[in-house]
Design an enzyme around this catalytic site. Structure first.
Site, PDB file in Angstrom:
ATOM      1  N   GLU A  27     -52.332 -30.027   5.492  1.00 57.31           N
ATOM      2  CA  GLU A  27     -52.059 -31.458   5.301  1.00 57.31           C
ATOM      3  C   GLU A  27     -53.135 -32.288   6.019  1.00 57.31           C
ATOM      4  OE1 GLU A  27     -48.103 -32.404   6.303  1.00 57.31           O
ATOM      5  OE2 GLU A  27     -48.250 -34.470   5.569  1.00 57.31           O
TER       6      GLU A  27
ATOM      7  N   ARG B 194     -45.564 -13.909  12.041  1.00 59.93           N
ATOM      8  CA  ARG B 194     -44.146 -13.578  11.802  1.00 59.93           C
ATOM      9  C   ARG B 194     -43.940 -12.829  10.495  1.00 59.93           C
ATOM     10  NH1 ARG B 194     -44.330 -18.487  14.222  1.00 59.93           N
ATOM     11  NH2 ARG B 194     -44.126 -19.552  12.241  1.00 59.93           N
TER      12      ARG B 194
HETATM   13  P1  AMP Z   1     -47.056 -23.561   4.589  1.00 63.20           P
HETATM   14  O1  AMP Z   1     -48.491 -23.153   4.442  1.00 63.20           O
HETATM   15  O2  AMP Z   1     -46.886 -25.055   4.712  1.00 63.20           O
HETATM   16  O3  AMP Z   1     -46.147 -22.966   3.531  1.00 63.20           O
HETATM   17  O4  AMP Z   1     -46.561 -23.057   6.001  1.00 63.20           O
HETATM   18  C1  AMP Z   1     -46.210 -21.781   6.130  1.00 63.20           C
HETATM   19  C2  AMP Z   1     -46.541 -21.246   7.495  1.00 63.20           C
HETATM   20  O5  AMP Z   1     -46.158 -22.116   8.568  1.00 63.20           O
HETATM   21  C3  AMP Z   1     -45.772 -19.983   7.685  1.00 63.20           C
HETATM   22  O6  AMP Z   1     -46.598 -19.046   8.315  1.00 63.20           O
HETATM   23  C4  AMP Z   1     -44.594 -20.382   8.518  1.00 63.20           C
HETATM   24  O7  AMP Z   1     -44.288 -19.379   9.424  1.00 63.20           O
HETATM   25  C5  AMP Z   1     -44.997 -21.644   9.227  1.00 63.20           C
HETATM   26  N1  AMP Z   1     -44.006 -22.728   9.146  1.00 63.20           N
HETATM   27  C6  AMP Z   1     -44.120 -23.873   8.440  1.00 63.20           C
HETATM   28  N2  AMP Z   1     -43.079 -24.667   8.639  1.00 63.20           N
HETATM   29  C7  AMP Z   1     -42.261 -24.034   9.480  1.00 63.20           C
HETATM   30  C8  AMP Z   1     -40.991 -24.347  10.084  1.00 63.20           C
HETATM   31  N3  AMP Z   1     -40.367 -25.506   9.847  1.00 63.20           N
HETATM   32  N4  AMP Z   1     -40.434 -23.443  10.889  1.00 63.20           N
HETATM   33  C9  AMP Z   1     -41.060 -22.269  11.153  1.00 63.20           C
HETATM   34  N5  AMP Z   1     -42.248 -21.931  10.639  1.00 63.20           N
HETATM   35  C10 AMP Z   1     -42.851 -22.792   9.808  1.00 63.20           C
END
Ligand code: AMP
Length: 175
Positions: A98, A61
């Site tokens: 996680e 995305r």
């Molecule tokens: P993080 O590494 O935890 O910051 O997760 C980021 C990645 O997971 C990104 O590529 C986001 O598109 C996706 N992501 C994480 N949480 C969500 C959410 N609640 N809704 C949509 N995409 C999410």
């Protein structure tokens, strides 16, 4: 206000892809051409004064507004993908999730040494993905010019994780 417009377009999908996750679905935004253009303009406005040589978008995305913005600013667009998708001289980084671990890749030679690269994704959650993407750029002697997101999930404190890599962190809608 752009934040209100984004928030009213985003669709919350409970328990996707896992139970307990409230997924922020941006597909309704993509159907609103005017809003997509306004988001791209707002990104361009918020980046005024930031020296940039390229934008790197995170699969998948991060490719959507990433390429629109790169075209708007006349900058090269670089792909950061999950392992095994890029054909040419992939460079890999492992990072912790996680539960378990994951891998991201870029193509060797995409980042020229010294380039100031902006990291872009749709959502900043825990910051693990954006941080790993930035480290891939740094491993190719690029510099991190900043991080740019459509949305930020503040309660997951991703900003704290990535601010050691760049203080320039922009998001258009916070939850
Ligand atoms: P993080 O590494 O935890 O910051 O997760 C980021 C990645 O997971 C990104 O590529 C986001 O598109 C996706 N992501 C994480 N949480 C969500 C959410 N609640 N809704 C949509 N995409 C999410």
């Amino acid at each position: 206000m752009i934040e209100t417009r984004i928030k009213s377009a985003i669709r919350d999908v409970p328990d996707f892809p896992l139970k307990g996750v409230l997924f922020k679905d941006l597909t309704p935004v993509l159907k609103d051409t005017k809003l997509c253009q306004e988001i791209t303009e707002e990104f361009a406005k918020r980046l005024r004064g930031t020296g940039l040589d390229a934008i790197a978008g995170i699969e998948s995305r991060g490719f959507l507004f990433g390429l629109m913005l790169a075209a708007r600013l006349g900058l090269p667009f670089l792909l950061i993908r999950k392992k095994g998708k890029l054909p040419y001289k992939p460079i890999t980084i492992n990072y912790q999730l996680e539960y378990g671990s994951s891998q991201l890749e870029m193509q060797g030679g995409d980042v020229h040494p010294g380039w100031k690269v902006l990291i872009h994704d749709d959502v900043l959650a825990t910051g693990g993905t954006a941080s790993a993407a930035a480290k891939l750029v740094l491993s190719q002697e690029g510099q991190i010019a900043g991080f740019l997101f459509l949305m930020e999930l503040k309660f997951l404190t991703g900003r704290e994780k990535i601010q050691e890599l760049s203080q320039n962190i922009i998001s258009l809608a916070s939850y």
